[in-house]
Design an enzyme around this catalytic site. Structure first.
Site, mmCIF file in Angstrom:
data_model
loop_
_atom_site.group_PDB
_atom_site.id
_atom_site.type_symbol
_atom_site.label_atom_id
_atom_site.label_comp_id
_atom_site.label_asym_id
_atom_site.label_seq_id
_atom_site.Cartn_x
_atom_site.Cartn_y
_atom_site.Cartn_z
ATOM 1 N N ALA A 228 0.864 -1.182 0.000
ATOM 2 C CA ALA A 228 0.000 0.000 0.000
ATOM 3 C C ALA A 228 0.897 1.227 0.000
ATOM 4 O O ALA A 228 2.061 1.151 0.381
ATOM 5 C CB ALA A 228 -0.863 -0.016 1.258
ATOM 6 N N GLY B 188 0.455 -5.011 0.787
ATOM 7 C CA GLY B 188 -0.730 -4.985 -0.077
ATOM 8 C C GLY B 188 -0.447 -5.574 -1.455
ATOM 9 O O GLY B 188 -1.355 -6.104 -2.104
ATOM 10 N N GLU C 235 -0.865 -9.109 -1.090
ATOM 11 C CA GLU C 235 -2.290 -9.358 -0.838
ATOM 12 C C GLU C 235 -3.089 -9.324 -2.148
ATOM 13 O O GLU C 235 -4.032 -10.086 -2.326
ATOM 14 C CB GLU C 235 -2.828 -8.333 0.170
ATOM 15 N N GLU D 81 4.179 -5.603 7.021
ATOM 16 C CA GLU D 81 3.436 -4.527 7.692
ATOM 17 C C GLU D 81 3.818 -4.346 9.149
ATOM 18 O O GLU D 81 3.767 -3.233 9.684
ATOM 19 C CB GLU D 81 1.921 -4.785 7.590
HETATM 20 N N1 3HC Z 1 4.592 3.459 -0.114
HETATM 21 C C1 3HC Z 1 5.080 4.670 -0.480
HETATM 22 N N2 3HC Z 1 6.345 4.863 -0.878
HETATM 23 C C2 3HC Z 1 7.169 3.802 -0.900
HETATM 24 C C3 3HC Z 1 6.739 2.512 -0.526
HETATM 25 C C4 3HC Z 1 5.388 2.360 -0.121
HETATM 26 N N3 3HC Z 1 4.879 1.162 0.235
HETATM 27 N N4 3HC Z 1 7.773 1.667 -0.642
HETATM 28 C C5 3HC Z 1 8.809 2.395 -1.069
HETATM 29 N N5 3HC Z 1 8.446 3.684 -1.242
HETATM 30 C C6 3HC Z 1 9.278 4.788 -1.733
HETATM 31 C C7 3HC Z 1 10.410 5.125 -0.774
HETATM 32 O O1 3HC Z 1 9.995 6.062 0.191
HETATM 33 C C8 3HC Z 1 11.453 5.692 -1.713
HETATM 34 O O2 3HC Z 1 11.083 7.019 -1.991
HETATM 35 P P1 3HC Z 1 12.209 8.145 -2.234
HETATM 36 O O3 3HC Z 1 12.995 7.661 -3.404
HETATM 37 O O4 3HC Z 1 11.425 9.372 -2.446
HETATM 38 O O5 3HC Z 1 13.035 8.170 -0.968
HETATM 39 C C9 3HC Z 1 11.254 4.891 -2.995
HETATM 40 O O6 3HC Z 1 9.945 4.319 -2.896
HETATM 41 C C10 3HC Z 1 12.235 3.754 -3.160
HETATM 42 O O7 3HC Z 1 12.268 2.995 -1.959
HETATM 43 P P2 3HC Z 1 13.645 2.521 -1.312
HETATM 44 O O8 3HC Z 1 14.604 3.645 -1.264
HETATM 45 O O9 3HC Z 1 13.301 1.858 -0.033
HETATM 46 O O10 3HC Z 1 14.147 1.479 -2.413
HETATM 47 P P3 3HC Z 1 14.761 0.043 -2.226
HETATM 48 O O11 3HC Z 1 14.958 -0.484 -3.592
HETATM 49 O O12 3HC Z 1 15.902 0.080 -1.287
HETATM 50 O O13 3HC Z 1 13.628 -0.843 -1.512
HETATM 51 C C11 3HC Z 1 11.446 -1.765 -1.159
HETATM 52 C C12 3HC Z 1 12.417 -1.095 -2.146
HETATM 53 C C13 3HC Z 1 11.978 -3.159 -0.753
HETATM 54 C C14 3HC Z 1 10.124 -1.900 -1.823
HETATM 55 C C15 3HC Z 1 11.346 -0.894 0.117
HETATM 56 O O14 3HC Z 1 11.060 0.445 -0.274
HETATM 57 C C16 3HC Z 1 10.280 -1.317 1.071
HETATM 58 O O15 3HC Z 1 10.507 -2.195 1.875
HETATM 59 N N6 3HC Z 1 9.091 -0.673 1.019
HETATM 60 C C17 3HC Z 1 8.048 -0.873 1.952
HETATM 61 C C18 3HC Z 1 7.313 -2.161 1.722
HETATM 62 C C19 3HC Z 1 6.183 -2.291 2.692
HETATM 63 O O16 3HC Z 1 6.340 -2.115 3.869
HETATM 64 N N7 3HC Z 1 4.998 -2.618 2.192
HETATM 65 C C20 3HC Z 1 3.843 -2.723 3.005
HETATM 66 C C21 3HC Z 1 3.127 -1.412 3.030
HETATM 67 S S1 3HC Z 1 1.759 -1.369 4.171
HETATM 68 C C22 3HC Z 1 0.548 -2.230 3.409
HETATM 69 O O17 3HC Z 1 0.734 -2.745 2.341
HETATM 70 C C23 3HC Z 1 -0.764 -2.283 4.124
HETATM 71 C C24 3HC Z 1 -1.699 -3.248 3.504
HETATM 72 O O18 3HC Z 1 -1.658 -4.462 4.180
HETATM 73 C C25 3HC Z 1 -3.098 -2.743 3.544
#
Ligand code: 3HC
Length: 692
Positions: free
Chosen positions: A71, A110, A113, A133
């Protein structure tokens, strides 16, 4: 196979057809996060393909570097405008045509999911999938806690969701998360071939929600959950999400799917509005912001570093050498005497050997690392080093003499770094002819373990040197935080008032163990007095020659109670170094307080925390005011990684916002501390401190 024909491209969604297979590709850089825009693209794209009578199966994938990475974390508090993720999943599960998700990159949260709501999943062999998450203080709120256990069973789901660690495609296949893996980059072709077989074989629409078979075995198995809770109680302490995750998976096992989904939604709702999740989501972005240095000259490219010189083989120098060896560098370690060098090397070998004994390193890896280390007595051996890090005695005249020498020996392109914790970097740099190549690299002890690295920018440090230092920090696997020159830089300076307040507080009633207990209940890994005992009371500002029996520390040190190493300090220690409250220390504290006419009174944990940590908030805000830290969030990151400030509190700035700045200001004034201008202004205007 025929090539695909693009039907339409609108916003983030591209619709195409290859024969009777529809392809929906989402393109929303950088990571295809499921923003409202992406959800709208998915919703409309899926509906269009479902309505197309010529389409008999749908492949869902993404463009760019990854399948949906989750998400969109930045949109959690944004009002909804259009179809959300739940609406997308509803369309997928109601589909009467097979949907095959083609995964690659990182299919997370997400994103996974969405894939779990498809009928089948094909993944590139180097894809990572997971539900991380929990690291954001959340649980998978789009069916992940209900669908994943149906695929992998409750025990594996507890591990995957409880810790949020993604697994590789191979493991995902073995667990049943994906149905097929393919060569790297071949996920679209593999998914299309899969779809072909599904159409030709008239495969049933396999909805994850319909298959309870893997869960039946665990129905009524309360021990599974009780053991998971018990085993991980320490790791989960203070975090809110893990417990809700366990409850959601319990619901998956015990309840029909629709009811489990309702339970998941309620548990998610509790988390998404919690302080803990707000803090953890903030930390996610703060960690990424910290590496961005505004205003660096565009041509300031990092210099290439291959050989690193480390001067000083004491605890810090040895740790720094290990950090460099671990990152693959060639290291020259310099000491003044053979004895000191041998001691330093012995320490490095012992540390690596301990890792071998624990199975974390192989004997061959140990030898390979040590083969990259050259111990020497001659400073001239640093002639070819690209970066020289000084970790010698913390005294200005020692450092300036050394830097003058290094300046003469080092090649012109070499970067000269000081690991000083408190000294004025500008004065050190002034001892060289090229102060622009001098930078501070302030490691935290043990330097090969602690994640924080402060990069100290002197008045004349060149932009390319800053860029080099930041890149070096990244290569070392550290969180590098840029700091300006001041006594203690960011982390030590911000935390100093905590120690001062703790030392004052024990004369007013709470004893060291009361203070430490309150800090640990707050979430710090260790109390301030345990920490001082560990470091040694004799080495933190005590001098036998000038000791006047006036302070508790002086009295303890004079009594030979120098901390753990002497079997006693604030606490008593047994031979295994297990601490117990010390009646001797309590008596000393009582006597010092009585001599000052102070009478003990009771404090609640909340009062203790306010007393110790509000001054940290104030000092942190001063760091902003003085321009020592670039951003409030940099300070929070420094204290999380340098001092173990609990991530679910977000660091002092975020925490102060959650407490309420007016309360913090009043609390400081009650302690006769003047709140600094940024803190007062933020409190008065309603601005959030953590956004400064
Ligand atoms: N939402 C918004 N922005 C995100 C994002 C997300 N889920 N994931 C990454 N980004 C953004 C980062 O902030 C970064 O932005 P910037 O360049 O402006 O700083 C850009 O994308 C690139 O991210 P990284 O610098 O972290 O790049 P990497 O290649 O090192 O890593 C990744 C990529 C493995 C995808 C890492 O970003 C990550 O772990 N992201 C989060 C994943 C996550 O936690 N997902 C779950 C979200 S909550 C959810 O899904 C709820 C649901 O259950 C309803």
């Amino acid at each position: 196979m025929d090539s695909a024909t693009v039907i339409s491209t609108s916003g983030v969604a591209q619709l195409a057809r290859r024969g009777d297979i529809g392809i929906l590709t989402i393109d929303s850089p950088p990571v295809n996060a499921l923003s409202q825009k992406v959800c709208a693209g998915l919703y409309e794209g899926l509906n269009a393909l479902l309505a197309d009578a010529g389409v008999r199966a749908i492949v869902l994938t993404c463009a760019g570097r990854t399948f949906f990475a989750g998400a969109d974390i930045s949109e959690f508090n944004k009002p909804l405008d259009g179809p959300d993720l739940y609406a997308v999943l509803g369309v997928m599960e109601g589909a009467q045509k097979p949907i095959i998700a083609a995964l690659f990159g990182t299919a997370l949260g997400g994103g996974l999911e969405v894939a779990l709501a498809a009928h089948y999943r094909v993944a590139s062999q180097n894809a990572m999938v997971g539900l991380p998450e929990v690291q954001l203080g959340l649980l998978p709120g789009a069916g992940g806690t209900q669908r994943l256990p149906r695929l992998v069973g409750a025990a594996a789901a507890l591990e995957m969701i409880g810790f949020g660690k993604p697994v590789g495609a191979g493991r995902a296949l073995a667990l049943g998360v994906v149905d097929e893996i393919c060569a790297e980059g071949a996920q679209l072709a593999a998914a299309l071939a899969f779809a072909r077989r599904a159409i030709d074989g008239k495969w049933p629409l396999r909805r994850v929600q319909d298959d309870d078979s893997k869960l039946l075995a665990d129905r009524g198995n309360t021990a599974l959950f009780a053991e998971f809770r018990k085993k991980n109680a320490r790791a989960f302490a203070g975090f809110k999400a893990p417990e809700n995750i366990v409850k959601a998976i319990e619901a998956a096992v015990a309840l029909p799917f629709a009811e489990g989904m309702k339970r998941e939604a309620a548990l998610f709702g509790e988390l998404v509005t919690s302080d803990e999740s707000e803090a953890q989501r903030y930390v996610f972005f703060a960690e990424r912001a910290v590496s961005k240095i505004p205003g660096l000259a565009p041509q300031a490219a990092p210099r290439k570093l291959a050989g690193i010189g480390v001067v000083g083989a004491g605890t810090m120098g040895g740790g720094i050498a290990m950090a460099c060896l671990d990152a693959g560098y060639v290291v020259t370690l310099v000491e003044q005497t053979q004895e000191a060098l041998a001691r330093g090397l012995g320490g490095i070998r012992r540390n690596y050997q301990a890792a071998v004994d624990k199975g974390r390193l192989s004997a061959a890896q140990l030898e390979e690392k040590l083969a990259r280390l050259t111990p020497v007595l001659e400073m001239e051996a640093l002639r070819d080093a690209d970066l020289i890090i000084e970790a010698v005695f913390e005294r200005m005249e020692v450092k300036t003499a050394l830097f003058a020498k290094l300046d003469a020996i080092a090649k012109p392109s070499a970067v000269l770094a000081s690991n000083t914790s408190f000294l004025d970097l500008n004065e050190i740099a002034a001892a060289t002819r090229h102060p622009e190549r001098v930078v501070g690299l302030h490691f935290f002890s043990p330097a090969n373990v602690m994640k924080l690295l402060e990069i100290v920018r002197g008045a004349q440090t060149g932009d390319d040197i800053i860029a080099t230092a930041m890149a070096f920090g990244r290569k070392l696997g550290k969180i590098a935080v840029l700091a300006g020159v001041c006594h203690g830089f960011i982390a030590n300076r911000a935390m100093h008032p905590r120690t001062a307040a703790a030392e004052a507080l024990i004369l007013e009633g709470p004893l060291p163990w009361d203070v430490d207990r309150a800090l640990m209940a707050y979430g710090f890994p260790m109390g301030v007095f345990s920490m001082m005992d560990l470091v040694g009371l004799d080495v933190i500002g005590w001098d036998a020659a000038t000791s006047k029996s006036e302070t508790v520390q002086e009295r303890l040190c004079e009594a030979g109670r120098w901390g753990q190493k002497r079997g006693g300090g604030y606490y008593d220690y047994d031979e295994k170094r297990v601490a117990t409250p010390s009646p001797v220390a309590a008596r000393i504290i009582h006597d010092v307080a009585a001599a000052r006419g102070m009478k003990p009174r009771g404090f609640t944990d909340e009062q203790i925390i306010a007393r110790l940590l509000y001054p940290v908030v104030n000092e942190s805000a001063k760091l902003l005011e003085e321009g020592i830290a670039l951003r409030a969030s940099d300070i929070d990151i420094a204290l999380i990684y340098g001092y173990g400030w609990p991530v679910y509190r977000g660091g002092p700035m975020m925490w102060a916002d959650q407490v309420g700045l007016a309360k913090v200001v009043a609390g400081l004034e009650a302690q006769n501390i003047t709140p600094c201008a940024p803190l007062r202004e933020a409190a008065a205007t309603g601005r959030k401190l953590h956004t400064l």
